[in-house]
Structure formats: C-alpha cells, structure tokens
Scaffold this motif. Structure first.
Motif, PDB file in Angstrom:
ATOM      1  N   UNK A 392      49.607  -1.587  -1.105  1.00  0.00           N
ATOM      2  CA  UNK A 392      50.181  -0.379   0.158  1.00  0.00           C
ATOM      3  C   UNK A 392      48.662  -0.327   1.404  1.00  0.00           C
ATOM      4  N   UNK A 393      47.317  -0.678   0.758  1.00  0.00           N
ATOM      5  CA  UNK A 393      46.596  -0.550   1.352  1.00  0.00           C
ATOM      6  C   UNK A 393      46.508  -1.810   2.373  1.00  0.00           C
ATOM      7  N   UNK A 394      47.156  -3.292   2.170  1.00  0.00           N
ATOM      8  CA  UNK A 394      47.270  -4.300   2.658  1.00  0.00           C
ATOM      9  C   UNK A 394      48.135  -4.582   3.671  1.00  0.00           C
ATOM     10  N   UNK A 395      49.615  -3.480   3.065  1.00  0.00           N
ATOM     11  CA  UNK A 395      51.122  -3.094   3.937  1.00  0.00           C
ATOM     12  C   UNK A 395      51.086  -2.429   5.105  1.00  0.00           C
ATOM     13  N   UNK A 396      49.319  -1.574   5.037  1.00  0.00           N
ATOM     14  CA  UNK A 396      49.382  -0.623   6.254  1.00  0.00           C
ATOM     15  C   UNK A 396      48.211  -1.172   7.112  1.00  0.00           C
ATOM     16  N   UNK A 397      47.853  -2.404   6.389  1.00  0.00           N
ATOM     17  CA  UNK A 397      46.883  -3.072   7.415  1.00  0.00           C
ATOM     18  C   UNK A 397      47.464  -4.209   8.518  1.00  0.00           C
ATOM     19  N   UNK A 398      48.221  -4.714   7.722  1.00  0.00           N
ATOM     20  CA  UNK A 398      49.445  -5.596   8.463  1.00  0.00           C
ATOM     21  C   UNK A 398      50.412  -5.247   9.270  1.00  0.00           C
ATOM     22  N   UNK A 399      51.532  -3.615   8.958  1.00  0.00           N
ATOM     23  CA  UNK A 399      51.965  -2.766  10.316  1.00  0.00           C
ATOM     24  C   UNK A 399      50.618  -2.353  11.333  1.00  0.00           C
ATOM     25  N   UNK A 400      49.749  -1.900  11.651  1.00  0.00           N
ATOM     26  CA  UNK A 400      48.668  -2.032  12.658  1.00  0.00           C
ATOM     27  C   UNK A 400      48.266  -2.903  13.448  1.00  0.00           C
ATOM     28  N   UNK A 401      48.082  -4.572  12.668  1.00  0.00           N
ATOM     29  CA  UNK A 401      48.261  -5.215  13.259  1.00  0.00           C
ATOM     30  C   UNK A 401      48.962  -5.665  14.136  1.00  0.00           C
ATOM     31  N   UNK A 402      50.077  -5.863  13.721  1.00  0.00           N
ATOM     32  CA  UNK A 402      51.368  -5.881  14.546  1.00  0.00           C
ATOM     33  C   UNK A 402      51.661  -4.559  15.661  1.00  0.00           C
ATOM     34  N   UNK A 403      51.886  -4.089  15.190  1.00  0.00           N
ATOM     35  CA  UNK A 403      52.156  -2.435  16.399  1.00  0.00           C
ATOM     36  C   UNK A 403      51.377  -2.040  16.995  1.00  0.00           C
ATOM     37  N   UNK A 404      50.093  -2.733  17.717  1.00  0.00           N
ATOM     38  CA  UNK A 404      49.250  -3.171  18.190  1.00  0.00           C
ATOM     39  C   UNK A 404      49.053  -1.486  18.729  1.00  0.00           C
ATOM     40  N   UNK A 405      48.347  -0.283  18.773  1.00  0.00           N
ATOM     41  CA  UNK A 405      48.643   0.068  19.631  1.00  0.00           C
ATOM     42  C   UNK A 405      48.966   2.087  19.452  1.00  0.00           C
ATOM     43  N   UNK A 406      49.484   1.754  17.750  1.00  0.00           N
ATOM     44  CA  UNK A 406      50.406   2.538  16.817  1.00  0.00           C
ATOM     45  C   UNK A 406      49.538   3.134  15.735  1.00  0.00           C
ATOM     46  N   UNK A 407      48.670   4.205  15.692  1.00  0.00           N
ATOM     47  CA  UNK A 407      47.923   4.515  14.117  1.00  0.00           C
ATOM     48  C   UNK A 407      49.242   4.642  13.316  1.00  0.00           C
ATOM     49  N   UNK A 408      49.778   3.749  12.580  1.00  0.00           N
ATOM     50  CA  UNK A 408      50.286   3.345  11.037  1.00  0.00           C
ATOM     51  C   UNK A 408      49.569   4.250  10.595  1.00  0.00           C
ATOM     52  N   UNK A 409      50.896   4.952   8.945  1.00  0.00           N
ATOM     53  CA  UNK A 409      49.938   5.562   7.798  1.00  0.00           C
ATOM     54  C   UNK A 409      50.816   4.955   6.937  1.00  0.00           C
ATOM     55  N   UNK A 410      50.776   4.900   6.214  1.00  0.00           N
ATOM     56  CA  UNK A 410      50.978   3.914   4.802  1.00  0.00           C
ATOM     57  C   UNK A 410      50.806   4.386   3.580  1.00  0.00           C
ATOM     58  N   UNK A 411      52.349   6.229   3.294  1.00  0.00           N
ATOM     59  CA  UNK A 411      51.118   6.954   1.674  1.00  0.00           C
ATOM     60  C   UNK A 411      52.236   6.330   1.169  1.00  0.00           C
ATOM     61  N   UNK A 412      51.312   6.123   0.067  1.00  0.00           N
ATOM     62  CA  UNK A 412      51.788   5.446  -1.079  1.00  0.00           C
ATOM     63  C   UNK A 412      51.994   6.684  -2.357  1.00  0.00           C
ATOM     64  N   UNK A 413      53.246   6.484  -3.035  1.00  0.00           N
ATOM     65  CA  UNK A 413      53.187   7.734  -3.653  1.00  0.00           C
ATOM     66  C   UNK A 413      52.465   8.144  -5.101  1.00  0.00           C
ATOM     67  N   UNK A 414      51.920   9.341  -4.907  1.00  0.00           N
ATOM     68  CA  UNK A 414      51.037  10.002  -5.858  1.00  0.00           C
ATOM     69  C   UNK A 414      51.224   9.046  -7.213  1.00  0.00           C
ATOM     70  N   UNK A 415      49.921   8.372  -7.623  1.00  0.00           N
ATOM     71  CA  UNK A 415      49.606   7.714  -8.653  1.00  0.00           C
ATOM     72  C   UNK A 415      48.936   7.783  -9.507  1.00  0.00           C
ATOM     73  N   UNK A 416      47.945   7.429 -10.725  1.00  0.00           N
ATOM     74  CA  UNK A 416      46.201   8.040 -11.878  1.00  0.00           C
ATOM     75  C   UNK A 416      45.986   7.101 -10.404  1.00  0.00           C
ATOM     76  N   UNK A 417      44.764   7.857 -10.198  1.00  0.00           N
ATOM     77  CA  UNK A 417      43.923   7.241  -9.855  1.00  0.00           C
ATOM     78  C   UNK A 417      43.028   8.351 -10.511  1.00  0.00           C
ATOM     79  N   UNK A 418      42.029   7.742 -12.177  1.00  0.00           N
ATOM     80  CA  UNK A 418      40.886   8.264 -12.436  1.00  0.00           C
ATOM     81  C   UNK A 418      39.867   7.674 -12.960  1.00  0.00           C
ATOM     82  N   UNK A 419      39.283   7.235 -11.812  1.00  0.00           N
ATOM     83  CA  UNK A 419      37.882   6.172 -12.374  1.00  0.00           C
ATOM     84  C   UNK A 419      37.806   5.333 -10.846  1.00  0.00           C
ATOM     85  N   UNK A 420      36.996   5.070 -10.087  1.00  0.00           N
ATOM     86  CA  UNK A 420      37.004   4.283  -9.454  1.00  0.00           C
ATOM     87  C   UNK A 420      35.160   3.161  -9.753  1.00  0.00           C
ATOM     88  N   UNK A 421      35.257   2.159  -9.275  1.00  0.00           N
ATOM     89  CA  UNK A 421      33.884   1.499 -10.118  1.00  0.00           C
ATOM     90  C   UNK A 421      33.039   2.098  -8.491  1.00  0.00           C
TER      91      UNK A 421
END
Length: 495
Positions: A392-421
């Motif tokens: 989903x993060x990569x999708x947002x980056x691709x959309x921003x590159x395509x739609x230059x000048x538009x601040x595109x936010x892709x919001x993924x569904x809330x899911x498990x994110x219990x720990x980060x390395x």
C-alpha cells in the motif's frame, strides 16, 4: 552553346506560363482592398474577439472540443493575419503597422477575457485540451503553414473565407485562451508553452501568406520583378522556427518509445509471474528520459529495477533514469485497469480527477475523495484489497509520481502492527506511514537492544523523530511488555 542553353530557356518559359495561368483572373486592386478592409481595427473585430476568447477558454476548461470549435467559427483573426502577410509581400509599412496594431490589441483583449473568466471560474484543473496546447512541435508548424497558405489563397480567389478562417483560428485563438488560463491559475509553465505555440503559429501563418501573395504576383510597386531575397528570408525564418519544434517533437517521440519499451521490458522481466503494469509515466528531461512504473505481480523480482534500467538504456540510446516499484497481489489481472488519463469531457475537474484516481487504483476501495481545489486526494482501501502495508505504501508512491501536484494519501485498512524492528529503516518508515494514515496515537515500548545491534539508541530516537514529523502523537511510552526474543524491537499498542 545555343543547344546547352535551350533547356534552361524552356524551363523558364514553362515556369512563366504556369505563373501566368495561376494569376489569371486575379484583380490585385480588388484583392488588396478586401484584405485591408478585413484586417483593420473595428468595433466588430473587438466584439467578435471578446466572444471568441470567452467561448474558447470555457471550452478549454470544460475539455470540450465542440465548444472550442465554436470559438474558432466566430474568431476574427484571419483578417489581420492575412493583411500582415500581404503587407510583408508589398513592403507596405503603413499597412504593416495597422495589421500589427490590430493583432496586438486583439491579443490583449482575448488575454484579458481569458484571465478574467479563469479567475471567476471554479475550474482550475488543466484539462487535456489545455495541456495539448502547451508542448508545440514541428507538426504544429506545418499546420500553421498550410493554414496560412489556405487563408491567403481563399482571399485571393475570394472563395471559402469562412472555412479558412476556422483553420487559422484553430492555430491562434485556443493558444491565446490557454495563455490566459495559465496566467489566471498562476501556472507559468502552461502560459509559456501556449505562448510559444501562439507565436510560432502567428509567424508561420503570416509568412506563409507572404509567400502565397508573392506567388500570385503581389510585390512592391517599385519592384514589379521578383526579388529572391524575400523568399530566402521567409525560408530562413521557417528553419529557425523548426529547430526548437523538432526538438520538442523528438522529446514526445522519445517518451512514446520509452513507454512501449518499458511495457515490453516488464513483460520479459516478470515472465511467469503474471505481472501487470499498473502505473507508467515516461518524461523526456534534458538529454535523458525518466521512467517511473508500478508493477503488480504475484512474485517479487529482486533486481527488476536494475534490469529495466539496462534494457531501456540499450534500447533508447540515451541516458535513462528508471524507477520500478512492485506490489505483491493475489490477482494481478485486476491491474488491467491501469492508469489512463480521462480524455472525455467533464464539467467538474474534481470529478475528473476522482475518476482518474479510481481508474488508477486496480484494487478494492471504499472511497476515493478529492478536495475542492483538486490538490489533495484520499484513497481508502478495503480489507479485501489484498495489499500488505509495504504494498500500500508503494501504491501511494506510484500514485504521487503519476498525479504530480496532487497530495495523494492511500489509507490501508487497520491491521495488526504490534512490533517494528529498530534496525530496519524501511520497516520503520512503513510503520510511521501507516500510523499517520490511521491517525493513531500508539503506546510504545522500546525493547532492550542486544549488544550486537550498533546504533540502536539512535534508531529509537530516529523512530520518535519520524513519528513527530508525520504528525503522529505518542500516547505514552509504556506499551505492551517485551517478551523473550523481542530484543531490538519497538512494541506498539494502537489502542
């Protein structure tokens, strides 16, 4: 010696007969009177300019070719343009000044109307009709040349003036309206490109009319014999105009070739992975090409970007900067709805942008929302979209590159994110992005780093700084308890 000269004499005689036949029936006095009567400044000319400019800019903002054609039908610009060409052929400086004054005043009036309507209109998004007039190329020059020849011929032969006026208006009134739209919206890149197109067309049409008038025998009174220097000077101007336009045409052709080569290369690189190109943007910049693509695939190809870079450099024979992002999905066939800018007419630019974004996202969405100015968009993904956070993060980056000048936010569904390395910078960035999109205020607990992890305290501080920069507030730093094996992790509780 007489025999050797005969072919030359015969050729000259033949040319004279052709010219005499072409000029037969042309009343020079009557034609000149008609040309200058229609090429002067008058109340009718100003009124028709106002009406034509208003229709043109509205048609451009609505992206309606039919309305733009309506502006061409009422445009009065054929008169002063042809008069300018005849003045150059006759070297009549008084008439030349009159024609130029008429053109300058008409352009100022058209610009004023276009700017005012743009400022008053809520439609500020550049449409396909507008963007099509910001990158002139060599073909535009050829269109202008043939329009000038047709306009002068119609006046000299006194037939079809109205239809030829449409051809000339095609090359002049829409670019002027586009310049006004660019000024009204503050987008100077649109204004500069459209103004260059207008000036190219203006000069080309006038000089084509000059050559046509000369062909039919219109030349200075004190010099009834042909003067070759005028033709040479006109051709020299055409050559000078052609150079930048040929460069622009080459850039457009290079972008088209890069797009085709990228699709072919992606098909080869992801052979067997059932991959699809979801987003693709190729732009010629300076001496090179920049290509950005987003690929939906069942299986990641680790060196795909490097392979694409090598393939494009070898195929295009020019410096290439390639960026390739990959999204792992369960069904890449859904990506067949790849981004295609909407070319249909739509009176609401916000709706147009929303439609383009919807077409650009080949995954299940709950909603696609765009603000009134068309500067920010939010794409809400559904739980069954099949994307993990990194995709989903990569999708947002691709959309921003395509739609230059538009601040595109892709919001993924809330899911498990219990720990980060802590030691994984990419994982930290993805987590911060997701927390910002969810507007979460997590509770954190930084687990004890093991002795083998260098810079772990710095990584923890960097994570805090990233959260702050993204606008994520930390609920507290007393999150879930660390467990065995949690060393070098930050535990999160989204609440």
């Amino acid at each position: 010696m007489t025999d050797a000269a005969d072919p030359v004499l015969e050729t000259r005689s033949y040319v004279r007969r052709v010219l005499a036949a072409a000029r037969r029936g042309v009343d020079r006095g009557e034609v000149e009177e008609a040309v200058y009567d229609n090429g002067g400044l008058s109340g009718r000319y100003l009124m028709m300019t106002v009406i034509s400019a208003a229709i043109a800019v509205l048609g451009l903002m609505l992206s309606s070719p039919a309305v733009v054609i309506g502006a061409m039908l009422v445009s009065p610009m054929m008169g002063p343009i042809v008069a300018l060409g005849f003045s150059l052929a006759l070297l009549d400086w008084g008439r030349l000044k009159q024609s130029l004054t008429c053109l300058v005043v008409g352009m100022a009036v058209a610009l004023t109307v276009a700017i005012l309507l743009t400022l008053l209109s809520p439609l500020k998004e550049p449409t396909s009709e507008i963007l099509a007039r910001t990158r002139p190329n060599f073909f535009d020059l050829l269109i202008a040349v043939f329009s000038g020849v047709a306009g002068a011929y119609a006046v000299i032969r006194q037939r079809g003036e109205t239809i030829i006026g449409v051809a000339i208006a095609t090359a002049l009134m829409p670019p002027v309206a586009t310049v006004g739209f660019g000024i009204g919206t503050g987008d100077l890149s649109i204004s500069v490109g459209a103004f260059y197109l207008f000036m190219t067309n203006l000069v080309a049409i006038a000089l084509a009319a000059t050559l046509t008038a000369g062909f039919y025998g219109f030349r200075p009174r004190l010099s009834e014999r042909p003067s070759p220097w005028r033709g040479i000077a006109v051709l020299a101007v055409f050559v000078l105009l052609s150079i930048p336009l040929m460069i622009s045409l080459r850039a457009i052709g290079l972008e088209s070739q890069a797009t085709a080569e990228t699709r072919t290369a992606v098909a080869d690189i992801f052979a067997g992975a059932d991959a699809r190109v979801t987003l693709l943007d190729a732009r010629s910049e300076g001496k090179g090409v920049t290509v950005s693509t987003l690929v939906s695939t069942r299986k990641l190809v680790p060196d795909a970007q490097a392979q694409l870079q090598d393939r494009l450099s070898a195929a295009l024979h020019t410096p290439v900067t390639a960026t390739l992002d990959q999204i792992v999905v369960a069904d890449p066939q859904a990506a067949s709805r790849a981004v295609q800018a909407s070319t249909g007419s739509n009176p609401d630019p916000t709706a147009t942008l929303r439609t383009r974004l919807s077409d650009a996202v080949p995954f299940a969405t709950d909603a696609v929302m765009v603000d009134a100015e068309g500067r920010r968009a939010i794409v809400l993904l559904r739980p069954d979209a099949g994307l993990d956070l990194a995709s989903a993060y990569a999708l947002e980056a691709g959309l921003r590159a395509r739609f230059e000048g538009v601040d595109v936010w892709v919001t993924p569904p809330v899911q498990e994110l219990s720990a980060v390395a802590l030691g994984d910078a990419e994982a930290r960035a993805t987590a911060v992005w997701a927390l910002a999109r969810w507007r979460a205020s997590p509770a954190l607990r930084f687990c004890r780093p093991s002795p083998g992890l260098e810079g772990a305290p710095d990584a923890a501080q960097a994570f805090r700084a990233q959260l702050a920069a993204a606008g994520v507030s930390i609920g507290n730093e007393d999150g879930p308890a660390c467990q065995r094996g949690d060393e070098n992790l930050v535990r999160l509780d989204l609440g």
